[in-house]
Design a protein around this motif. Structure first.
Motif, short mmCIF file in Angstrom:
data_model
loop_
_atom_site.label_atom_id
_atom_site.label_comp_id
_atom_site.label_asym_id
_atom_site.label_seq_id
_atom_site.Cartn_x
_atom_site.Cartn_y
_atom_site.Cartn_z
N LEU A 179 0.80 -1.22 0.00
CA LEU A 179 0.00 0.00 0.00
C LEU A 179 0.84 1.27 0.00
O LEU A 179 0.43 2.29 -0.58
CB LEU A 179 -0.92 0.02 1.23
CG LEU A 179 -1.90 -1.14 1.40
CD1 LEU A 179 -2.74 -0.91 2.65
CD2 LEU A 179 -2.79 -1.29 0.17
N THR A 317 -4.13 4.33 0.70
CA THR A 317 -3.18 3.67 -0.19
C THR A 317 -2.43 4.70 -1.02
O THR A 317 -2.93 5.80 -1.27
CB THR A 317 -3.90 2.68 -1.13
OG1 THR A 317 -2.94 1.98 -1.93
CG2 THR A 317 -4.89 3.39 -2.04
N GLN A 321 -3.59 -0.88 -4.79
CA GLN A 321 -4.22 -1.85 -3.91
C GLN A 321 -5.02 -1.18 -2.80
O GLN A 321 -4.70 -0.06 -2.36
CB GLN A 321 -3.16 -2.76 -3.28
CG GLN A 321 -2.39 -3.59 -4.29
CD GLN A 321 -1.35 -4.47 -3.64
OE1 GLN A 321 -1.02 -4.30 -2.47
NE2 GLN A 321 -0.81 -5.40 -4.39
N VAL A 322 -6.02 -1.90 -2.33
CA VAL A 322 -6.82 -1.50 -1.17
C VAL A 322 -6.92 -2.72 -0.26
O VAL A 322 -7.14 -3.84 -0.74
CB VAL A 322 -8.23 -1.05 -1.60
CG1 VAL A 322 -9.11 -0.79 -0.39
CG2 VAL A 322 -8.14 0.20 -2.48
#
Length: 326
Positions: A179, A317, A321-322
């Protein structure tokens, strides 16, 4: 199984994944029609072991020229002194890079799998395969950032040991769950003063790094940057190693690629990668900025919908991506 069934399954996949799915697998991307067209060529039938114009096969005049020019293009896009495009995946790139960097029997500081590290960074993957013994980076309380002070203290403590098996030979930055940038610049001076080598696995964030976002590993202290070529960088599936090593050391590293872990390196990837690199030069920076903006917007929307999205205090982030706490 017959031909009709094969074709039916291929068509079903195309319809399902391209037309009916919201694909949220961070390891995947899709290539453009131009990349797809370059991928389906006669090169998929051919062999070309070795380096351009120094092959162990005849009939390589066109792949020699194409691979040499694609390598130069990759060096420009990645702002790297040298690049090797022959690893056929990110993990193969890691095996070759770690075989060069890691002293067998020594400690390798990397991200634990539970903290987002890739399996190739642990004892069951590439690190263990080349004889390294992985030790996890100390992490901050949020678990998504490294603890710089504790990491430096660990490196300095281990460097005092007279037993080589208790010394850290290599640091491997980079994650699968990735992240936020990692503090290479802050840790590198202490690591290098203790004789450690530094690698950065950019598989997930290569497109962001190439766009000047996220972080700049080769300027921050990494000697090698390994990667796949098909996540935030929108190329065909494959791998690469980018380097800031001296010519002598780079030659030794390349020998781990061939003949170390590759023979023929799936030549049809190269023209497709060339097209993707040209596309990236044209609109890669804008694309990368939008990728991060999309991820942040998605995280915010999920949070507002009641999901427990990780990293809210840090803006959720800085990548594609999360992470959701389930």
């Amino acid at each position: 199984m017959d031909l009709e069934e094969v074709n039916s399954l291929v068509k079903a996949e195309e319809q399902w994944r391209k037309c009916e799915c919201i694909n949220l697998i961070a390891s995947e991307n899709v290539t453009s029609p131009a990349v797809d067209a370059a991928y389906a060529s006669d090169f998929s039938h051919r062999y070309a072991e070795g380096e351009p114009f120094k092959r162990y096969y005849n009939g390589t005049r066109y792949i020699d020229e194409l691979e040499q020019k694609t390598t130069e293009l990759a060096k420009q896009v990645l702002r790297a002194r040298d690049v090797d495009l022959r690893p056929i995946s990110g993990t193969v790139a890691n095996i070759a890079a770690f075989a060069f960097l890691v002293k067998p029997g020594s400690l390798v500081l990397s991200n634990a799998t539970a903290a987002g590290g890739h399996i190739s960074h642990n004892s069951r993957g590439a690190v263990g395969l080349v004889g390294g013994k992985p030790v996890a980076f100390p992490v901050a309380e949020d678990y998504f950032h490294l603890d710089v002070d504790k990491t430096i203290a660990l490196i300095e403590e281990k460097s005092k040991s007279e037993n080589q098996a208790e010394r850290i030979s290599t640091l491997v930055f980079g994650c699968s769950l990735f992240l936020f940038p990692q503090p290479i610049r802050e840790i590198a001076p202490a690591a290098k003063a203790s004789g450690c080598r530094i690698a950065f696995d950019a598989a997930h964030v290569l497109g962001l790094v190439a766009a000047g976002l996220f972080q700049d590993p080769l300027r921050e202290g990494a000697e090698l940057m390994t990667s796949s070529t098909h996540k935030t960088f929108f190329g065909p599936q494959g791998g690469l190693i980018a380097s800031e090593l001296s010519d002598e050391e780079w030659g030794k590293c390349k020998s781990r690629v061939f003949p170390g872990v590759t023979s023929n390196h799936h030549l049809h990837r190269i023209p497709a990668l060339a097209v993707a690199l040209l596309e990236f030069q044209k609109f890669g920076a804008e694309y990368a900025r939008q990728v991060v903006a999309n991820a942040k917007a998605f995280a915010q929307a999920l949070s507002e919908a009641g999901f427990k999205v990780c990293g809210e205090e840090f803006g959720f982030t800085e990548s594609h991506q999360v992470a959701i706490d389930v």
